[in-house]
Design a protein around this motif. Structure first.
Motif, PDB file in Angstrom:
ATOM      1  N   GLN A 192       0.864  -1.171   0.000  1.00  0.00           N
ATOM      2  CA  GLN A 192       0.000   0.000   0.000  1.00  0.00           C
ATOM      3  C   GLN A 192       0.908   1.231   0.000  1.00  0.00           C
ATOM      4  N   SER A 204       1.430  -3.521   5.125  1.00  0.00           N
ATOM      5  CA  SER A 204       0.328  -3.347   4.165  1.00  0.00           C
ATOM      6  C   SER A 204      -0.672  -4.489   4.171  1.00  0.00           C
ATOM      7  N   ASN A 207      -4.983   0.579  11.120  1.00  0.00           N
ATOM      8  CA  ASN A 207      -3.714  -0.132  11.098  1.00  0.00           C
ATOM      9  C   ASN A 207      -2.858   0.348  12.260  1.00  0.00           C
ATOM     10  N   PHE A 217      -2.994   4.475  12.839  1.00  0.00           N
ATOM     11  CA  PHE A 217      -3.612   5.397  11.890  1.00  0.00           C
ATOM     12  C   PHE A 217      -4.806   4.745  11.201  1.00  0.00           C
ATOM     13  N   ASP A 263      -7.009   4.751   7.520  1.00  0.00           N
ATOM     14  CA  ASP A 263      -7.068   5.108   6.105  1.00  0.00           C
ATOM     15  C   ASP A 263      -8.518   5.136   5.634  1.00  0.00           C
ATOM     16  N   LYS A 290      -7.270   9.110  -1.438  1.00  0.00           N
ATOM     17  CA  LYS A 290      -7.341   8.354  -0.190  1.00  0.00           C
ATOM     18  C   LYS A 290      -6.764   9.253   0.904  1.00  0.00           C
ATOM     19  N   ARG A 325      -5.098   9.425   5.095  1.00  0.00           N
ATOM     20  CA  ARG A 325      -4.516   8.719   6.237  1.00  0.00           C
ATOM     21  C   ARG A 325      -4.384   9.704   7.391  1.00  0.00           C
ATOM     22  N   TYR A 342       1.981   7.816  11.434  1.00  0.00           N
ATOM     23  CA  TYR A 342       2.286   7.003  10.257  1.00  0.00           C
ATOM     24  C   TYR A 342       3.678   7.357   9.730  1.00  0.00           C
ATOM     25  N   THR A 358      -1.686  14.063   8.929  1.00  0.00           N
ATOM     26  CA  THR A 358      -2.663  13.552   7.978  1.00  0.00           C
ATOM     27  C   THR A 358      -2.067  13.601   6.584  1.00  0.00           C
TER      28      THR A 358
END
Length: 440
Positions: A44, A52, A110, A134, A136, A144, A146, A150, A188
């Motif tokens: 990812q 991922s 995740n 975080f 997603d 996308k 997040r 991260y 973010t």
């Protein structure tokens, strides 16, 4: 003893998780056959393989992780005045566990808990606890989001930091001392595909803390997990090109202040520290048959280094850190899996596989890498003649990787190091490193 016990517990949990998820491929036994799914590892954007896993899992949840255990024979004439064990450790143990959960088709949680333990002989040790957490939101292919703690999308290793994803025992000096991998911040990020050939990421995060900087490792020690409101917001853009088969071109950066509201007395007045960072990186990666070529470059600037010298003095008002106002680093690396050239590759009638071994996934890769970096390419005029720890180095690394299965590797390499700094009386020229790594 407590640290070693904690490492042992986490390692045990990892091996239990591996055993629980290890699955057997197809075995031919006469007319009968048993087929089970093989674990899926894809990437990812912004994450390594194990990290991922939840994004490609058929289940609502996933458990994954990696382990990395490196040993460097005891170095003689080591300069330990820099105070950063990262520069001269003899042993490194790193264990990470990931837990992912699919809240909905578009919302994914995740998280990671990582323990890193460094030591030099039995004289000095240091441990770090790294946390990722975080969410997603997968709105569409082109957008996308997040949010949380991260890894930043910068450089190569920061998003490919699991031991099976890079050749050398340790990460390159360029991506430890110029780009401080692994680099995690709270913030973010927006990311997605602009077209079939182009992808992007744009992050906003809380920034580093300049109070913790050390001369020999530039901004590396400014990384920390903080829960306070940032004094300023840093920007982290990335642009990637995938238009040629097996080729990835990437450019990224990090721009923001690291003063975090700190002030110092400069003469007769208090002066606020901005500590502005301008760090730009790029890399190219190309896979051709059994060969892999990677080149990475980083160029950085740091403001207010004269004020940072005052900020980083000890309680006695001494030993401030002389930080580079300008830095650079680059590397060229080529590697090749030579096993197909050493034996005739066939598909055995019986697929031999165990916990540590897979007859169809063996690899023997040899590699060579050249690095050039300077953490003090430019120094503030008031600090030029002050003694400091710095890395002004040329490094040639040669080594080999033996993959006993797809996601387990034994590593060894030799480094010839030339330190061109006139400030470091203990240049380390030769290092042998060995290690083992795995993901699950």
């Amino acid at each position: 003893m407590k640290k070693q016990f904690l490492v042992t517990i986490i390692l045990t949990i990892q091996f239990v998780a591996i055993c629980a998820q290890t699955k057997t491929d197809t075995l031919q036994t006469g007319a009968d056959s048993l087929t089970m799914d093989k674990p899926k590892f894809q990437q990812q954007p912004g994450l390594a393989l194990a990290a991922s896993k939840i994004f490609f899992s058929d289940k609502r949840w996933s458990i994954s992780g990696f382990g990395e255990y490196n040993y460097v024979p005891i170095q003689q004439n080591v300069n330990r005045t820099g105070g950063d064990l990262e520069l001269y450790y003899s042993g490194l143990y790193r264990q990470a566990l990931f837990f992912g959960y699919r809240l909905s088709d578009k919302l994914i949680w995740n998280s990671e808990f990582q323990v890193e333990f460094l030591h030099f002989k039995n004289q000095e040790s240091h441990q770090e606890f790294v946390i990722e957490a975080f969410v997603d939101y997968l709105f569409s292919d082109y957008l996308k989001a997040r949010l949380g703690f991260y890894p930043l999308t910068i450089g190569y290793v920061n998003n490919n930091d699991e031991p099976v994803m890079f050749y050398s025992v340790n990460r390159s000096e360029v991506e430890r001392l110029i780009t401080p991998s692994t680099w995690i911040e709270f913030g973010t990020m927006l990311y997605g595909n602009l077209s079939a050939d182009w992808s992007y990421a744009l992050g906003f995060s809380q920034g580093l803390n300049s109070r913790n900087y050390l001369s020999g490792s530039w901004i590396r020690q400014g990384r920390e997990i903080r829960f306070d409101l940032p004094q300023s917001v840093s920007i982290n853009p990335q642009l990637n090109y995938h238009g040629v088969k097996n080729l990835t071109l990437s450019a990224s950066g990090y721009y923001g202040n690291s003063g975090q509201g700190n002030t110092v007395d400069m003469g007769d007045r208090a002066s606020e520290i901005k500590g502005k960072i301008k760090l730009t990186t790029a890399y190219a990666k190309y896979n051709w048959n059994n060969f892999r070529l990677i080149t990475v470059g980083s160029y950085g600037k740091l403001g207010d280094t004269d004020k940072l010298y005052e900020l980083t003095k000890d309680e006695n008002g001494e030993h401030g850190q002389v930080l580079g106002a300008r830095t650079y680093g680059y590397l060229f690396e080529v590697g090749c899996d030579i096993l197909p050239y050493l034996r005739k590759v066939t598909s055995p009638k019986v697929h031999k596989k165990s916990f540590f071994y897979d007859s169809q996934a063996l690899k023997l890769s040899v590699f060579s890498r050249y690095e050039r970096l300077n953490t003090h390419d430019q120094v503030h005029q008031d600090l030029i003649n002050i003694a400091r720890t710095e890395a002004n180095m040329k490094i040639l690394t040669m080594g080999a990787n033996f993959n006993t299965k797809e996601h387990m590797v034994l590593k060894a390499n030799y480094q010839y190091r030339i330190n061109k700094s006139v400030f470091d009386p203990y240049p380390v020229k030769n290092i042998v490193e060995t290690g083992i790594g795995f993901i699950f």
